[in-house]
Design an enzyme around this catalytic site. Structure first.
Site, mmCIF file in Angstrom:
data_model
loop_
_atom_site.group_PDB
_atom_site.id
_atom_site.type_symbol
_atom_site.label_atom_id
_atom_site.label_comp_id
_atom_site.label_asym_id
_atom_site.label_seq_id
_atom_site.Cartn_x
_atom_site.Cartn_y
_atom_site.Cartn_z
ATOM 1 N N GLY A 13 0.776 -1.162 -0.184
ATOM 2 C CA GLY A 13 -0.033 0.081 -0.067
ATOM 3 C C GLY A 13 0.749 1.170 -0.050
ATOM 4 O O GLY A 13 0.406 2.370 0.757
ATOM 5 N N VAL A 64 -2.289 -7.714 -2.711
ATOM 6 C CA VAL A 64 -1.894 -8.718 -1.466
ATOM 7 C C VAL A 64 -2.884 -9.767 -1.089
ATOM 8 O O VAL A 64 -2.589 -10.757 -0.470
ATOM 9 C CB VAL A 64 -1.565 -7.547 -0.055
ATOM 10 C CG1 VAL A 64 -0.598 -7.007 -0.492
ATOM 11 C CG2 VAL A 64 -2.821 -7.075 0.313
ATOM 12 N N ASN A 90 1.047 -2.338 5.115
ATOM 13 C CA ASN A 90 0.105 -1.278 5.305
ATOM 14 C C ASN A 90 -1.105 -1.327 4.454
ATOM 15 O O ASN A 90 -2.079 -0.545 4.755
ATOM 16 C CB ASN A 90 1.054 -0.072 4.774
ATOM 17 C CG ASN A 90 0.226 1.328 4.603
ATOM 18 O OD1 ASN A 90 -0.168 1.667 5.705
ATOM 19 N ND2 ASN A 90 -0.014 1.487 3.543
ATOM 20 N N SER A 142 -4.874 -0.266 13.556
ATOM 21 C CA SER A 142 -6.000 0.982 13.695
ATOM 22 C C SER A 142 -6.375 0.808 15.097
ATOM 23 O O SER A 142 -6.300 -0.148 15.613
ATOM 24 C CB SER A 142 -7.252 0.750 12.868
ATOM 25 O OG SER A 142 -8.318 1.588 13.090
ATOM 26 N N TYR A 155 -14.466 -3.772 9.251
ATOM 27 C CA TYR A 155 -13.433 -3.319 9.505
ATOM 28 C C TYR A 155 -12.642 -3.733 10.712
ATOM 29 O O TYR A 155 -11.298 -4.283 10.994
ATOM 30 C CB TYR A 155 -13.524 -1.867 9.385
ATOM 31 C CG TYR A 155 -12.216 -0.900 9.324
ATOM 32 C CD1 TYR A 155 -11.213 -1.002 8.403
ATOM 33 C CD2 TYR A 155 -11.659 -0.160 10.362
ATOM 34 C CE1 TYR A 155 -9.979 -0.463 8.235
ATOM 35 C CE2 TYR A 155 -10.638 0.635 10.363
ATOM 36 C CZ TYR A 155 -9.684 0.508 9.356
ATOM 37 O OH TYR A 155 -8.449 1.072 9.037
ATOM 38 N N ALA A 157 -13.102 -6.204 12.778
ATOM 39 C CA ALA A 157 -12.889 -7.585 12.819
ATOM 40 C C ALA A 157 -11.650 -7.832 12.165
ATOM 41 O O ALA A 157 -10.654 -8.546 12.672
ATOM 42 C CB ALA A 157 -14.039 -8.430 12.339
#
Ligand code: NDP
Length: 259
Positions: A13, A64, A90, A142, A155, A157
């Site tokens: 990323g 990925v 990332n 995060s 997100y 999870a």
């Protein structure tokens, strides 16, 4: 001598946002840097900046979530630059919806990029780290790896899974000169957050400016974090000074989440 001179880093990323900032921070510490993502033009811009910093750079188009792609990406880094002993997982995607509106595709998409992609990449680079008896894996998670919030079940999870991966691999390689950590930012000023702002604005009828204020309000500092701050923390985790930091999820959000 620059802290990371002679090191080779792979940043997934790395075409924009946090990944680009990380690639440049690592280059400024002396590392040669390969960046991977799906958008070739963005990767080329990052690589130009890496080269402008005097380091070698390589742009690799890679999804990925596709394991053969990941294996080919790591083989190409090896050929172009050498073994990547620094891996920054990332690459990530985010979308929000009520649980009952979360589709199979949203769920699978976030789990596959944010968690499975990091697993594929880590598994592909770890053997060389074990052989070298040195390695750094940094997973860009995060605050959603540490807490839940409405409308982000998939997100959260995926990021909890990424933190679980971080902790388990860290324990597995702790005695082998390798550290594995996660950085856990709150909202960061990138295109991903612009998309969240636009989404809030369109769902609530608020202006984008007001929507952005809502996101700024998640931090007690009343601001978005910057990609440069995430990059600085990531570069620190690559340093020898950070060799004792292992298996951690380091929160960077101005103090909202304290765990
Ligand atoms: P951006 O959307 O700006 O960048 C995401 C990067 O990931 C892009 O380079 C994108 O490139 C790449 N990417 C997405 N899907 C794939 C894929 N399947 N294969 C390879 N590359 C992929 O996001 P940010 O810079 O904001 O986010 C970076 C990371 O930080 C993410 O993991 C995100 O979850 C995390 N994060 C972000 C926060 C924020 O507020 N922005 C807060 C906390 C964490 P391309 O689309 O070309 O493939």
């Amino acid at each position: 001598m620059a802290e990371l001179a002679g090191r080779i880093a792979l940043v997934t990323g790395g075409g924009r946002g946090i990944g680009r900032a990380v690639a440049l921070a690592l280059a400024s510490e002396g590392a040669d840097v390969a960046v991977a993502a799906r958008s070739a033009d963005e990767l080329e811009e990052t690589v130009s900046a890496v080269r402008a910093a005097g380091r070698r750079g390589e742009a690799i188009v890679c999804d990925v979530t596709h394991r053969p792609n990941v294996d080919a990406m790591v083989a190409r880094v090896r050929t172009a630059l050498g073994d990547p002993l620094i891996l920054v997982n990332n690459a990530g995607v985010a979308a929000s919806a009520k649980l009952t509106d979360t589709t199979d595709e949203m769920w699978d998409g976030m789990l596959r990029v944010n968690a499975t992609g990091a697993f594929y990449c880590t598994r592909a680079v770890l053997p060389a780290m074990l052989q070298a008896k040195w390695g750094r894996v940094i997973n860009v998670a995060s605050i959603a790896a540490k807490m839940g919030a409405p409308y982000i079940a998939a997100y959260a999870a995926s990021k909890h899974a990424l933190l679980g991966l971080t902790r388990a691999v860290a324990a597995e390689v702790a005695a082998r000169g390798i550290t594995v950590n996660a950085v856990c930012p709150g909202y960061v000023d990138t295109e991903m957050t612009d998309a969240s702002t636009a989404n809030i604005a369109s769902r609530t009828g608020r202006s984008e400016q007001d929507a952005r204020k809502i996101l700024e309000g998640f931090s007690p500092q009343g601001r978005l974090m910057t990609a440069a701050e995430v990059a600085t923390l990531t570069a620190f985790l690559c340093s020898d000074a950070a060799r004792g930091v292992n298996g951690q999820g380091l929160v960077l959000d101005g103090g909202a989440v304290q765990s």
